[in-house]
Design an enzyme around this catalytic site. Structure first.
Site, PDB file in Angstrom:
ATOM      1  N   ASP A 185       0.687  -1.427  -0.054  1.00  0.00           N
ATOM      2  CA  ASP A 185       0.011   0.043  -0.004  1.00  0.00           C
ATOM      3  C   ASP A 185       0.452   1.317   0.058  1.00  0.00           C
ATOM      4  O   ASP A 185       1.108   1.905   0.884  1.00  0.00           O
ATOM      5  CB  ASP A 185      -0.950   0.212   1.472  1.00  0.00           C
ATOM      6  CG  ASP A 185      -1.441  -1.283   1.133  1.00  0.00           C
ATOM      7  OD1 ASP A 185      -1.690  -1.860   0.642  1.00  0.00           O
ATOM      8  OD2 ASP A 185      -1.920  -1.850   2.338  1.00  0.00           O
ATOM      9  N   GLU A 228     -11.058   1.008  -4.432  1.00  0.00           N
ATOM     10  CA  GLU A 228     -10.547   0.979  -3.293  1.00  0.00           C
ATOM     11  C   GLU A 228      -8.850   1.197  -3.193  1.00  0.00           C
ATOM     12  O   GLU A 228      -8.551   1.582  -3.745  1.00  0.00           O
ATOM     13  CB  GLU A 228     -10.225  -0.435  -2.361  1.00  0.00           C
ATOM     14  CG  GLU A 228      -9.102  -1.111  -2.335  1.00  0.00           C
ATOM     15  CD  GLU A 228      -9.599  -2.507  -2.143  1.00  0.00           C
ATOM     16  OE1 GLU A 228     -10.360  -3.072  -0.932  1.00  0.00           O
ATOM     17  OE2 GLU A 228      -9.267  -3.831  -2.436  1.00  0.00           O
TER      18      GLU A 228
END
Length: 520
Positions: free
Chosen positions: A47, A210
């Protein structure tokens, strides 16, 4: 700097080859000739998000339950990175982070975001809660110096996969959500909510959209997010208004050199020369989610990633106006300083009374805590395994063990495997444990043991060796089939000492050093 080049398979049975550059035995993406080779860091840095402040780039990553959390790295050229700090020194909101009343595996920091505004660095993340009645919470960490100290503020609101954004009119927002995307306005200090969330996008054409990060370019708002999970692709949303309506475009859909695992989720940054680049992750199974660096080309007002729609393998380095030294995040450690190296993270909040770098100079002393098995042992000291091949080796002095102690080294995830010295009734044994089953037991009368764990991406296995003289190693036990029982958290090398009996908590083990290198 002396360089080595290896041709390595990226997948068992794959015909894709890549030139691997190494520094001090560890993979580096900088080829020393003005080019780099992806991935940027051949380990678990999931991420990713990035910013530029003056001449430095700053990178933040998810770290789940590991402590300290939210690692912050720094670079001058987007290719050579060094660890700088952690935004979260420990988690104090739940006793399970101390392994009291349960454990906190898979909690902690998820989907980190980093921004800089008016002299302050901001790191945000969400912490999902496993309870169905408590969705979790959102945090912002702030610091004047990215080296820290950092101060954390926990919000009562939950914002999944947040992307912090400072608009040029002074307003502050967080983009967040999964499939249904929301914008929440924060107060000017970014430490509390001003306006509750408003839904801005919901299109089933992009399921599970997302990891959104927000930008403003030439007056338009852009959200960069991923869809499709580990097989995913990167989507860009664009609007003239922060609250929409948003139009969408796929900006890269490529599994690059790792079939079935698409490039997805990351952050975008603009260089001083006006060019744009994107750091995006790719799942490499139990070895982790590795970051790749991709050029950005603006086409009809859309930021298109890669080169002609494909992720780059070897490519010209970003033009930052200078050539900078080859740097990689630290791995090996001689344990000769009083402060723990930034390559290390504990499996939970550590019990600081149970470890020391000063009681025996040049050693990491781990004192035994009560635990029935390794997954319940609080002071497990870990760092990332490295791909495509890596071997970690430790030297351990077990003179201080007490009955009930199990002290050793292995590869940690669920399942895990390790080699250790176990003491019972005053007698020591070398044991190899795989998935909590003792595979091998060897009587041991010495006080010093060398243990090596070797990891490969081919078949995702780990093997183990030991030595009683530090020179001659021999195989022990069986292979660990590395997996992801703790979802989205890669396997790690782990040092530990725990006691299965209450009387053994006075025992200790001294680790002289940890060395990591390519295993070939």
């Amino acid at each position: 700097m002396k360089k080595y080049f290896l041709l390595v398979l990226l997948l068992a049975g794959s015909h894709v080859m890549v030139a691997q550059t190494k520094k001090n035995g560890v993979y580096t993406p900088d080829n020393g000739n003005g080019t780099f080779t992806n991935p940027l860091m051949w380990g678990d840095w999931p991420d990713p998000d990035i910013i530029r402040v003056d001449d430095y780039f700053y990178f933040v990553s998810t770290s789940m339950h590991y402590v300290p959390g939210s690692p912050v790295a720094r670079s001058k050229d987007l290719v050579n990175w060094e660890m700088l700090s952690y935004a979260v020194p420990r988690y104090d909101e739940d006793p399970r982070y101390d392994m009291k009343g349960g454990n906190a595996y898979l909690k902690g920091s998820w989907a980190n975001t980093i921004r800089y505004n008016n002299g302050t660095f901001y790191v945000g993340f969400c912490t999902p809660n496993t309870s169905r009645t408590e969705p979790g919470h959102f945090s912002i960490c702030t610091a004047k110096d990215p080296k820290g100290p950092w101060k954390r503020t926990i919000f009562k609101e939950y914002m999944y996969d947040p992307g912090l954004f400072f608009d040029d009119d002074g307003k502050v927002y967080v983009a967040h959500g999964q499939e249904r995307l929301f914008i929440t306005e924060l107060n000017a200090d970014a430490l509390s909510v001003k306006t509750p969330q408003k839904e801005v996008y919901n299109n089933p054409a992009f399921p599970y959209l997302e990891g959104s990060h927000m930008y403003k370019v030439n007056g338009k708002y852009y959200m960069m997010g991923s869809t499709g999970g580990t097989t995913g692709r990167q989507i860009c949303l664009r609007s003239d208004n922060i609250y929409g309506p948003y139009e969408a475009k796929e900006v890269i859909n490529d599994d690059h050199t790792y079939p079935g695992n698409g490039l997805h989720q990351g952050g975008m940054v603009q260089l001083k020369n006006g060019s744009w680049w994107f750091i995006i992750m790719q799942d490499r199974g139990p070895i982790g989610r590795v970051p790749n660096l991709e050029p950005v080309t603006w086409v009809d007002g859309w930021p298109m990633l890669g080169d002609k729609g494909k992720g780059v393998e070897t490519f010209k380095k970003p033009d930052v106006g200078k050539t900078h030294p080859n740097v990689v995040p630290a791995t090996s450690d001689e344990f000769n300083t009083a402060k723990l190296g930034l390559q290390w993270q504990w499996n939970h909040n550590p019990d600081d009374q149970k470890w020391s770098l000063t009681e025996r100079k040049g050693y990491m002393r781990l004192k035994a805590g009560k635990a029935a098995k390794l997954s319940e042992a609080r002071n497990t000291l870990t760092q990332r395994v490295q791909g495509p091949f890596s071997a970690g080796t430790v030297e351990i002095d077990v003179t201080g063990l007490k009955d009930g102690n199990v002290a050793g080294f292995g590869v940690f995830q669920f399942p895990y495997a390790f080699v250790a010295v176990q003491q019972k009734s005053g007698q020591k044994s070398i044991i190899m444990v795989n998935a909590d089953s003792t595979v091998t037991t060897i009587p041991f009368k010495g006080n010093k043991l060398w243990i090596k764990a070797s990891v490969t991406h081919i078949g995702y296995t780990a093997s183990f060796d030991y030595s009683t003289d530090g020179k001659n190693f021999q195989k022990i036990g069986n292979m660990l089939n590395m997996a992801l029982g703790l979802d989205w958290t890669a396997n790690r090398f782990a040092l530990f000492n725990y006691s299965t009996t209450a009387d053994g908590v006075s025992g200790y083990a001294d680790f002289n050093w940890f060395k990591l290198k390519d295993s070939l």
